[in-house]
Each structure stands twice: as C-alpha cells, then as structure tokens.
Design a protein around this motif. Structure first.
Motif, PDB file in Angstrom:
ATOM      1  N   HIS A  70      -3.448  33.297 -21.084  1.00 11.01           N
ATOM      2  CA  HIS A  70      -2.343  34.110 -21.178  1.00 11.01           C
ATOM      3  C   HIS A  70      -2.235  34.873 -22.784  1.00 11.01           C
ATOM      4  CE1 HIS A  70      -0.841  33.056 -17.418  1.00 11.01           C
ATOM      5  NE2 HIS A  70      -0.593  31.865 -17.759  1.00 11.01           N
ATOM      6  N   GLY A  71      -2.641  33.993 -23.699  1.00 14.16           N
ATOM      7  CA  GLY A  71      -2.820  34.692 -25.085  1.00 14.16           C
ATOM      8  C   GLY A  71      -3.797  35.869 -25.132  1.00 14.16           C
ATOM      9  N   VAL A  72      -4.984  35.609 -24.289  1.00 18.29           N
ATOM     10  CA  VAL A  72      -5.785  36.572 -24.413  1.00 18.29           C
ATOM     11  C   VAL A  72      -5.064  37.972 -23.604  1.00 18.29           C
ATOM     12  CG1 VAL A  72      -8.315  37.457 -23.288  1.00 18.29           C
ATOM     13  CG2 VAL A  72      -7.721  35.255 -24.344  1.00 18.29           C
ATOM     14  N   THR A  73      -4.439  37.755 -22.687  1.00 16.89           N
ATOM     15  CA  THR A  73      -3.518  38.875 -21.935  1.00 16.89           C
ATOM     16  C   THR A  73      -2.866  39.567 -22.835  1.00 16.89           C
ATOM     17  OG1 THR A  73      -4.021  37.814 -19.660  1.00 16.89           O
ATOM     18  CG2 THR A  73      -2.496  39.517 -20.030  1.00 16.89           C
TER      19      THR A  73
ATOM     20  N   ILE B 231      -4.708  48.507 -22.233  1.00 15.84           N
ATOM     21  CA  ILE B 231      -3.190  48.297 -21.755  1.00 15.84           C
ATOM     22  C   ILE B 231      -3.332  48.099 -20.117  1.00 15.84           C
ATOM     23  CG2 ILE B 231      -1.058  49.135 -21.238  1.00 15.84           C
ATOM     24  CD1 ILE B 231      -1.589  50.445 -24.197  1.00 15.84           C
ATOM     25  N   VAL B 232      -4.330  48.678 -19.394  1.00 21.87           N
ATOM     26  CA  VAL B 232      -4.276  48.602 -18.086  1.00 21.87           C
ATOM     27  C   VAL B 232      -5.052  47.211 -17.552  1.00 21.87           C
ATOM     28  CG1 VAL B 232      -5.451  49.539 -16.083  1.00 21.87           C
ATOM     29  CG2 VAL B 232      -4.774  51.225 -17.799  1.00 21.87           C
ATOM     30  N   VAL B 233      -5.994  46.765 -18.412  1.00 20.99           N
ATOM     31  CA  VAL B 233      -6.483  45.609 -17.926  1.00 20.99           C
ATOM     32  C   VAL B 233      -5.498  44.637 -18.277  1.00 20.99           C
ATOM     33  CG1 VAL B 233      -8.282  43.749 -18.913  1.00 20.99           C
ATOM     34  CG2 VAL B 233      -8.886  46.329 -18.629  1.00 20.99           C
ATOM     35  N   ALA B 234      -4.700  44.337 -19.256  1.00 19.11           N
ATOM     36  CA  ALA B 234      -3.487  43.523 -19.573  1.00 19.11           C
ATOM     37  C   ALA B 234      -2.375  43.576 -18.439  1.00 19.11           C
ATOM     38  CB  ALA B 234      -2.939  43.854 -20.933  1.00 19.11           C
ATOM     39  N   PHE B 235      -2.220  44.770 -18.093  1.00 17.50           N
ATOM     40  CA  PHE B 235      -1.078  44.877 -16.900  1.00 17.50           C
ATOM     41  C   PHE B 235      -1.760  44.354 -15.870  1.00 17.50           C
ATOM     42  CE2 PHE B 235       0.460  47.315 -13.284  1.00 17.50           C
ATOM     43  CZ  PHE B 235       1.988  47.189 -13.633  1.00 17.50           C
ATOM     44  N   VAL B 236      -3.123  44.260 -15.383  1.00 17.78           N
ATOM     45  CA  VAL B 236      -3.658  44.096 -13.996  1.00 17.78           C
ATOM     46  C   VAL B 236      -3.542  42.176 -14.164  1.00 17.78           C
ATOM     47  CG1 VAL B 236      -5.643  43.487 -12.672  1.00 17.78           C
ATOM     48  CG2 VAL B 236      -4.981  45.709 -13.571  1.00 17.78           C
ATOM     49  N   LEU B 237      -3.707  41.920 -15.366  1.00 14.86           N
ATOM     50  CA  LEU B 237      -3.870  40.398 -15.542  1.00 14.86           C
ATOM     51  C   LEU B 237      -2.494  39.569 -16.013  1.00 14.86           C
ATOM     52  CD1 LEU B 237      -7.304  40.361 -17.718  1.00 14.86           C
ATOM     53  CD2 LEU B 237      -7.087  39.771 -15.254  1.00 14.86           C
ATOM     54  N   ARG B 238      -1.431  40.568 -16.089  1.00 18.92           N
ATOM     55  CA  ARG B 238      -0.227  39.814 -16.471  1.00 18.92           C
ATOM     56  C   ARG B 238       0.178  38.884 -15.372  1.00 18.92           C
ATOM     57  NH1 ARG B 238       0.756  44.047 -13.035  1.00 18.92           N
ATOM     58  NH2 ARG B 238       2.787  44.012 -11.847  1.00 18.92           N
ATOM     59  N   PRO B 239       0.887  37.929 -15.958  1.00 22.28           N
ATOM     60  CA  PRO B 239       1.724  37.048 -15.147  1.00 22.28           C
ATOM     61  C   PRO B 239       2.565  37.746 -14.120  1.00 22.28           C
ATOM     62  CG  PRO B 239       1.699  35.998 -17.302  1.00 22.28           C
ATOM     63  CD  PRO B 239       1.239  37.434 -17.406  1.00 22.28           C
ATOM     64  N   ARG B 240       2.678  37.222 -12.974  1.00 20.71           N
ATOM     65  CA  ARG B 240       3.582  37.931 -11.911  1.00 20.71           C
ATOM     66  C   ARG B 240       4.450  36.896 -11.299  1.00 20.71           C
ATOM     67  NH1 ARG B 240      -0.504  42.173  -8.959  1.00 20.71           N
ATOM     68  NH2 ARG B 240      -1.503  42.811 -10.809  1.00 20.71           N
ATOM     69  N   MET B 241       5.452  36.983 -11.057  1.00 22.97           N
ATOM     70  CA  MET B 241       6.669  36.545 -10.111  1.00 22.97           C
ATOM     71  C   MET B 241       6.106  36.699  -8.611  1.00 22.97           C
ATOM     72  SD  MET B 241       8.661  34.547 -12.107  1.00 22.97           S
ATOM     73  CE  MET B 241       6.963  34.582 -13.242  1.00 22.97           C
ATOM     74  N   TYR B 242       5.678  35.584  -8.132  1.00 27.16           N
ATOM     75  CA  TYR B 242       5.698  35.796  -6.727  1.00 27.16           C
ATOM     76  C   TYR B 242       6.866  36.228  -5.869  1.00 27.16           C
ATOM     77  CZ  TYR B 242       1.332  33.180  -7.316  1.00 27.16           C
ATOM     78  OH  TYR B 242      -0.207  32.694  -7.960  1.00 27.16           O
ATOM     79  N   ARG B 243       6.263  37.227  -4.764  1.00 29.73           N
ATOM     80  CA  ARG B 243       7.584  37.703  -4.148  1.00 29.73           C
ATOM     81  C   ARG B 243       7.713  36.831  -2.716  1.00 29.73           C
ATOM     82  NH1 ARG B 243       6.161  44.269  -4.286  1.00 29.73           N
ATOM     83  NH2 ARG B 243       6.512  44.599  -6.839  1.00 29.73           N
ATOM     84  N   MET B 244       8.811  37.197  -1.935  1.00 26.24           N
ATOM     85  CA  MET B 244       9.029  36.450  -0.727  1.00 26.24           C
ATOM     86  C   MET B 244       7.573  37.011   0.173  1.00 26.24           C
ATOM     87  SD  MET B 244      10.470  34.840   1.660  1.00 26.24           S
ATOM     88  CE  MET B 244      12.289  34.749   1.278  1.00 26.24           C
ATOM     89  N   PRO B 245       6.838  35.730   0.675  1.00 25.68           N
ATOM     90  CA  PRO B 245       5.817  36.052   1.757  1.00 25.68           C
ATOM     91  C   PRO B 245       6.414  37.100   2.868  1.00 25.68           C
ATOM     92  CG  PRO B 245       5.939  33.507   1.006  1.00 25.68           C
ATOM     93  CD  PRO B 245       7.277  34.473   0.544  1.00 25.68           C
ATOM     94  N   GLN B 246       5.488  37.849   3.324  1.00 21.87           N
ATOM     95  CA  GLN B 246       5.784  38.563   4.202  1.00 21.87           C
ATOM     96  C   GLN B 246       4.780  38.639   5.456  1.00 21.87           C
ATOM     97  OE1 GLN B 246       8.657  40.407   4.516  1.00 21.87           O
ATOM     98  NE2 GLN B 246       9.298  39.828   2.463  1.00 21.87           N
ATOM     99  N   ASP B 247       4.428  37.350   5.847  1.00 24.57           N
ATOM    100  CA  ASP B 247       3.341  37.088   6.788  1.00 24.57           C
ATOM    101  C   ASP B 247       3.862  37.168   8.268  1.00 24.57           C
ATOM    102  OD1 ASP B 247       2.727  35.601   4.184  1.00 24.57           O
ATOM    103  OD2 ASP B 247       0.773  35.605   5.094  1.00 24.57           O
ATOM    104  N   GLY B 248       5.265  36.991   8.327  1.00 30.09           N
ATOM    105  CA  GLY B 248       6.034  37.003   9.643  1.00 30.09           C
ATOM    106  C   GLY B 248       7.367  36.934   9.360  1.00 30.09           C
TER     107      GLY B 248
END
Length: 434
Positions: free
Chosen positions: A97-100, A128-145
């Motif tokens: 995460h430090g690299v990001t 900045i684009v690369v860091a944005f892609v690799l950023r930590p993300r909060m998982y969203r509610m799964p929408q599998d069904g």
C-alpha cells in the motif's frame, strides 16, 4: 455421512493391474480398483491446477494442510495467534500500500512541479492512474443474485443469529442468494457490514444438520479472525495480482512489445515473488482458520453434519456439471416450445439436483476421498485438502449440535427462500447457451 470402506465389487470386470474385482458403481461414474487404486483418478493429479500460481498455492495448501492436520489435535478451538509470519505479512501488506501511495504522490508532484514541461505531467498522470487502479477499495454489496434483509426473511436471520451465538460472533446484515455450489462471507462498505453468500447449488443438496454446519463454518470465519478476511491483506493481495496481470509479457510482434517485456521483467517477477511470499506467509494461518471454522460447524450442526458437509463438497463438480446440462438441454428448443421447456426446467431444477446427489453411491464418495488424498483437493487452491478436513472432524471431539433446525423451522425458512429459489433457478437455466 459415514461410508463403509468395504465397497461393492463386481465379478465381471477385473483390475488389469492387480486382478482384483473392480468397484461396481453405476454407469455415471468410473470403475476403479479398491485394492490398488487403478483408475481412481482418471483425470490425473494435475487436472485441477489451471495455472502456475494456482499450482503453487495448491502445493502449499496441501503441505500446510497435512502439517496442521497432524498438529491441530486439542488446538482447534483456540483463537489464532499473531505469529511472526502473520506480522511479517502485515508489514509486507503495508509496503504494498505504501508503493501505491508513493505512486500517487510522485504523480501529483510531477504534475504540479513539472507543469512547464510536457513529459513530466504526462508521466505524472500515468502514475496517478496506476495508483487509482491499485487503490484499496471498500467491497460493495455482492449482486450475484437476490439480496435478503432481516425484514424479508426473519426466520432465516433468526437461524443465522442462533448459529452466530454458538460460534461466538454476531450475525449478518444481508444474505445474497446465488446458484453456485458455494457459500462465503465478506464485509462491505465503510461500516464493514457483514454479508453471507448462500449458493443454492450447495444449500439445496444438504440435509438439515449439514445446512446448520455450513452456516457455522462461514460464521466461524468471523469468530476466529481469519487473517485473509482482513481488509489490509486482502487489498494487498488484490493489488499484487493486478500488478502481475498488468505486467504480464505480451507476444513480441513489434519492437515495442519486446522493449515492454524487457522493461517489465524485473518489476513483474518482483511483484510475483512478493505475491507468492504473501501467500506463503498467510496460508498457514488461513488454513488454521479453516480447521477452526470446521469446529464451529460441528458445534452448531453436529460432527455428523459437518462431516456430511465435507462429503457434499466432494461432489460439487458433479452438481455444477448437472446444472450446466440442465441449462443447455432447456435451451435446445426455440419458440413457444422452448419457453415451455425452460419454464419446466426452472420449476423442478433444485429437486432434480437433490435427487442426483442423493443417488450418488457410497463407493463414489470413497473414490472421491481417495482422489482428494492424491490431488490435495480443496474447494479452492487455498483451502486444506477436503479429506484432511473430514479426518480432523471425524477424529476430533464429537459435538451433538446446539442449533435446532426441526421440521417447522425448516419449513418456515424454505418458505422465505421460495421466491429467491425460483428467481435463481431461472438465472441458472438462462446462464448457458447452446
């Protein structure tokens, strides 16, 4: 379920290796020799290893699984300790995460301080684009069904709460219903709300005690603090996988392709090496959490229920194949007749799947257990081998099960799941094309 190791044999076909009579299964399953294991694994030991990383994970999973299976006696109820490997893994995750963060800061500086040039802002935007892609993300509610909340299925959530109490944790905020032969738990959003994914391909083929064991196992991951369920490590592993995929070599059609492959050689293998190292450092703790979750399954649903759950996991591929066949067969006809066929397939889908699993003979389960021992089979490439999980449950302290799931309660839960069952059955039937 317990399987009698004295499997049935037939006198008409003899083993070409040792001369013993072959196991007399039905025509859906291969014939094999119980004496020398001839044809016990016709697909071969490498059939379930799709790639280099998956193969490496599977080898580690098998080795750690065997070590832990031998060492877990009397330890399975303990909460995992933060050992040196786990602490080092957390440090490496912080480094990732430090690299990001460093990429984002460097990109911002290039844009701001190098604005008078042309090259520096372009390079800064790229970083900045690369860091944005690799950023930590909060998982969203799964929408599998279909997503069920407490108001939608109060008896189901009451059951989950009872299981959670036995396993020593809290319940979930939502339940997502899908068609897979699988179940899982995760947390989503900044508030880290808990969600249970319940695949009907697995749920529908389980007996009542096995269903309680399934819920106990999944909630046990929350109770025992599975290291890989932590946000920091999960995001670090995700970032490293993205690095490896992004830097993967391409075919050298042009000079630029060759130049790219040369320039990314060291970063690619550095990222891959760090990914393998993180896997190695966290796999033992993650597998310990699986064994502990199995104990939670036994406490909630009984030892017999947890062992039966392991057996059903052995035939997961067979269930998945049957669902695909059902889908393809229902779509073979077009027009009004095709619509009628699809509707008929949807209505009886789960009953036919359950009947299929019920009809699988005991000697086929025994063959699959032997295949598991040969391949180190797990539900994925990070879990302990299924046969070792089953052995630990069968040899451990017996549990009678502490959560009631009688006929009245089971019927109420089934009624709440009925709309989701119909909707997911339609999704399964329409999920494959001819």
């Amino acid at each position: 379920m317990e399987h009698d190791l004295a499997v049935q044999v037939t006198e008409r076909q003899m083993c070409p290796e040792c001369g013993h009579a072959l196991v007399a299964g039905d025509e859906r399953f291969p014939r094999w020799c119980a004496a020398c294991d001839w044809n016990v694994d016709g697909a071969g030991p490498d059939a379930a290893e799709p790639g280099r990383l998956a193969a490496a994970r599977r080898r580690l999973a098998r080795r750690h699984g065997e070590e832990l299976a031998a060492a877990m006696s009397g330890e399975a109820t303990n909460r995992p300790r933060r050992d040196a490997a786990s602490l080092l893994a957390l440090g490496l995750a912080l480094l990732v995460h430090g690299v990001t963060l460093a990429l984002a800061v460097a990109g911002l500086l290039l844009v701001v301080l190098g604005w008078e040039t042309v090259v520096q802002p372009i390079g800064g935007v790229a970083l900045i684009v690369v860091a944005f892609v690799l950023r930590p993300r909060m998982y969203r509610m799964p929408q599998d069904g279909p997503v069920l909340y407490r108001a939608d299925a109060p008896r189901l959530f009451e059951l989950i709460d009872d299981v959670a109490t036995v396993t020593g944790t809290a319940g979930v905020h939502a339940v997502v219903i899908g068609g897979d032969v699988n179940a899982a738990v995760t947390a989503y959003g900044w508030r880290r709300r808990r969600v249970l994914y319940l695949g009907l391909g697995l749920w529908e083929v389980l007996a009542p005690r096995e269903r309680i064991a399934l819920l106990g196992h999944e909630l046990g991951h929350f109770a025992h603090g599975d290291v890989r369920h932590g946000l920091l490590l999960r995001q670090a592993l995700r970032s490293l996988v993205l690095w490896v995929e992004t830097l993967a070599p391409s075919r050298a059609h042009t000079l630029w392709d060759t130049l790219f492959n040369v320039m990314t050689y060291l970063p690619r293998y550095a990222a891959y090496g760090l990914l393998v190292l993180l896997d190695h450092l966290t796999l033992r703790a993650a597998q310990r959490a699986e064994y502990q979750a199995d104990v939670s399954a036994a406490r909630a649903g009984s030892t017999d229920g947890a062992v039966g759950l392991m057996d059903r996991l052995l035939v997961a591929d067979s269930v998945q194949m049957l669902m695909r066949r059902e889908s393809v067969a229902a779509q073979m006809t077009g027009g009004a007749a095709g619509r009628a066929a699809r509707e008929a397939a949807e209505r009886g889908l789960w009953e036919r799947i359950t009947a299929h699993v019920t009809s699988i003979p005991a000697d086929e389960y025994e063959r699959l257990l032997r295949v598991s021992a040969r391949r180190g089979h797990g539900v994925d490439d990070t879990h302990p081998p299924t046969h070792l999980r089953r052995q630990c449950l069968a040899r451990g302290e017996p549990h009678p099960g502490h959560v009631d799931f009688g006929d009245e309660r089971a019927a109420a839960v089934a009624a709440e799941l009925a709309p989701a069952r119909a909707r997911v059955a339609r999704q399964v039937i329409l999920s494959h094309t001819c």
